[in-house]
Motif scaffolding. Structure first.
Motif, PDB file in Angstrom:
ATOM      1  N   MET A   1       0.843  -1.198   0.000  1.00 13.42           N
ATOM      2  CA  MET A   1       0.000   0.000   0.000  1.00 13.42           C
ATOM      3  C   MET A   1       0.880   1.250   0.000  1.00 13.42           C
ATOM      4  O   MET A   1       1.787   1.368   0.831  1.00 13.42           O
ATOM      5  N   SER A   2       0.620   2.163  -0.909  1.00 12.23           N
ATOM      6  CA  SER A   2       1.425   3.373  -1.009  1.00 12.23           C
ATOM      7  C   SER A   2       1.127   4.323   0.154  1.00 12.23           C
ATOM      8  O   SER A   2       0.139   4.172   0.870  1.00 12.23           O
ATOM      9  N   ARG A   3       2.028   5.318   0.301  1.00 13.86           N
ATOM     10  CA  ARG A   3       1.835   6.282   1.385  1.00 13.86           C
ATOM     11  C   ARG A   3       0.543   7.078   1.193  1.00 13.86           C
ATOM     12  O   ARG A   3      -0.162   7.382   2.154  1.00 13.86           O
ATOM     13  N   PHE A   4       0.225   7.406  -0.070  1.00 17.37           N
ATOM     14  CA  PHE A   4      -1.006   8.144  -0.338  1.00 17.37           C
ATOM     15  C   PHE A   4      -2.240   7.325   0.041  1.00 17.37           C
ATOM     16  O   PHE A   4      -3.168   7.843   0.669  1.00 17.37           O
ATOM     17  N   ASP A   5      -2.250   6.026  -0.326  1.00 18.98           N
ATOM     18  CA  ASP A   5      -3.385   5.172   0.020  1.00 18.98           C
ATOM     19  C   ASP A   5      -3.529   5.035   1.523  1.00 18.98           C
ATOM     20  O   ASP A   5      -4.643   5.059   2.068  1.00 18.98           O
ATOM     21  N   LEU A   8      -4.957   8.154   2.908  1.00 23.47           N
ATOM     22  CA  LEU A   8      -6.381   8.241   2.582  1.00 23.47           C
ATOM     23  C   LEU A   8      -7.214   7.380   3.517  1.00 23.47           C
ATOM     24  O   LEU A   8      -8.268   7.807   4.013  1.00 23.47           O
ATOM     25  N   TRP A   9      -6.736   6.162   3.786  1.00 28.30           N
ATOM     26  CA  TRP A   9      -7.468   5.265   4.692  1.00 28.30           C
ATOM     27  C   TRP A   9      -7.504   5.830   6.112  1.00 28.30           C
ATOM     28  O   TRP A   9      -8.534   5.785   6.785  1.00 28.30           O
ATOM     29  N   ALA A  13     -10.813   6.876   8.197  1.00 23.33           N
ATOM     30  CA  ALA A  13     -11.098   6.290   9.508  1.00 23.33           C
ATOM     31  C   ALA A  13     -11.251   7.367  10.573  1.00 23.33           C
ATOM     32  O   ALA A  13     -12.113   7.274  11.455  1.00 23.33           O
ATOM     33  N   ALA A  14     -10.410   8.408  10.499  1.00 18.66           N
ATOM     34  CA  ALA A  14     -10.498   9.498  11.474  1.00 18.66           C
ATOM     35  C   ALA A  14     -11.822  10.250  11.354  1.00 18.66           C
ATOM     36  O   ALA A  14     -12.438  10.615  12.355  1.00 18.66           O
ATOM     37  N   LEU A  15     -12.287  10.466  10.129  1.00 21.51           N
ATOM     38  CA  LEU A  15     -13.562  11.153   9.925  1.00 21.51           C
ATOM     39  C   LEU A  15     -14.724  10.327  10.455  1.00 21.51           C
ATOM     40  O   LEU A  15     -15.646  10.857  11.098  1.00 21.51           O
ATOM     41  N   LEU A  16     -14.693   9.019  10.207  1.00 23.97           N
ATOM     42  CA  LEU A  16     -15.750   8.146  10.726  1.00 23.97           C
ATOM     43  C   LEU A  16     -15.736   8.119  12.255  1.00 23.97           C
ATOM     44  O   LEU A  16     -16.790   8.121  12.895  1.00 23.97           O
TER      45      LEU A  16
END
Length: 269
Positions: A1-5, A8-9, A13-16
């Protein structure tokens, strides 16, 4: 998994998490501050426990908590016994119509409990059990989900253990108790946590079949705070809500590791 992905995850997760935490933090704020600060957020706001005292004195919460504890404990114990016996029969015994009966159990998972409220109430009334703890518990003493979950765990137990136990002279029930149940402890813990949480928070069915303080669980008792002569008191309502949810929150914080591990070992995706 790239740093951007990964970023993004993590952001998602923080918003949820914020969507869940924000209402909880607001409930805590209003519960520990005077009602004048319900929408006035300042670090100099005075703290008070009077909202909890007022909520506790406004209703017989001791009785509500006792009713809820007896109810949740009784339902979970009955589910463990009945679901274990049914799951063992489906997993290890061949009998005519077994697959059809198990399909009916799975079909029950597709039926919302609220759809059966009228039929369940008519049954409870026919047995003269309205306004009793038994009336709340009876529709839930068996669980299709519990049968399915425990059966799936029993299916993974090697049959060689059955044969070894039979050689030692053990009967079916002894094999179940000595072999299958110990190996399924993570599944019981996972299901028990789900069951306790659901029945602790269940509101609609207890509201329909109870009429008196002596049988109401804590969720129905909360309805006494809906309105007052002076209007809605959110500070008192939130204090009462925190009191009723505190046992589950504390239990999850104490056993969150076991909770996650039990689900992983039980094979719940």
């Amino acid at each position: 998994m790239s740093r951007f992905d990964r970023t993004l995850w993590i952001t998602g997760a923080a918003l949820l998490a914020l969507l869940w935490v924000a209402p909880f933090l607001y409930a805590v704020w209003t519960a520990i501050h005077p009602s004048a600060y319900e929408a006035h957020f300042t670090l100099t706001a005075p703290l008070t426990w009077q909202n909890f005292v007022k909520a506790w004195n406004a209703a017989p919460f001791a009785r509500y908590f006792l009713n809820t504890f007896v109810l949740v404990t009784g339902i979970t114990a009955a589910q463990f016994v009945l679901c274990t016996l049914a799951a063992y029969g489906f997993a290890r015994f061949a009998f005519p119509g077994r697959d059809i009966l198990f399909a009916l159990v799975l079909l029950q998972l597709l039926v919302m409990p609220d759809i059966l409220i009228v039929e369940n109430y008519q049954t409870i009334r026919a047995f003269h059990l309205v306004d009793t703890l038994a009336a709340i518990a009876l529709p839930y003493v068996a669980s299709g989900f519990g049968i399915f979950l425990i059966r799936q765990t029993f299916m993974t137990v090697p049959r060689e253990l059955d044969d070894a136990a039979r050689i030692e002279g053990a009967g079916p029930l002894k094999i179940l108790w000595r072999v299958y149940v110990p190996l399924a402890k993570p599944t019981y813990l996972a299901y028990g946590l789900v069951s306790v949480s659901y029945h602790w928070n269940n509101f609609l069915w207890p509201l329909i079949v109870t009429n008196s303080v002596t049988t109401r669980p804590v969720t129905v008792g909360l309805s006494v705070f809906a309105t007052t002569d002076s209007g809605v008191e959110w500070s008192v309502i939130n204090a009462a809500t925190l009191m009723t949810s505190a046992p589950l929150l504390v239990a999850f914080l104490l056993f969150q590791r076991q909770f996650v591990q039990s689900f992983m070992r039980a094979g719940i995706k």
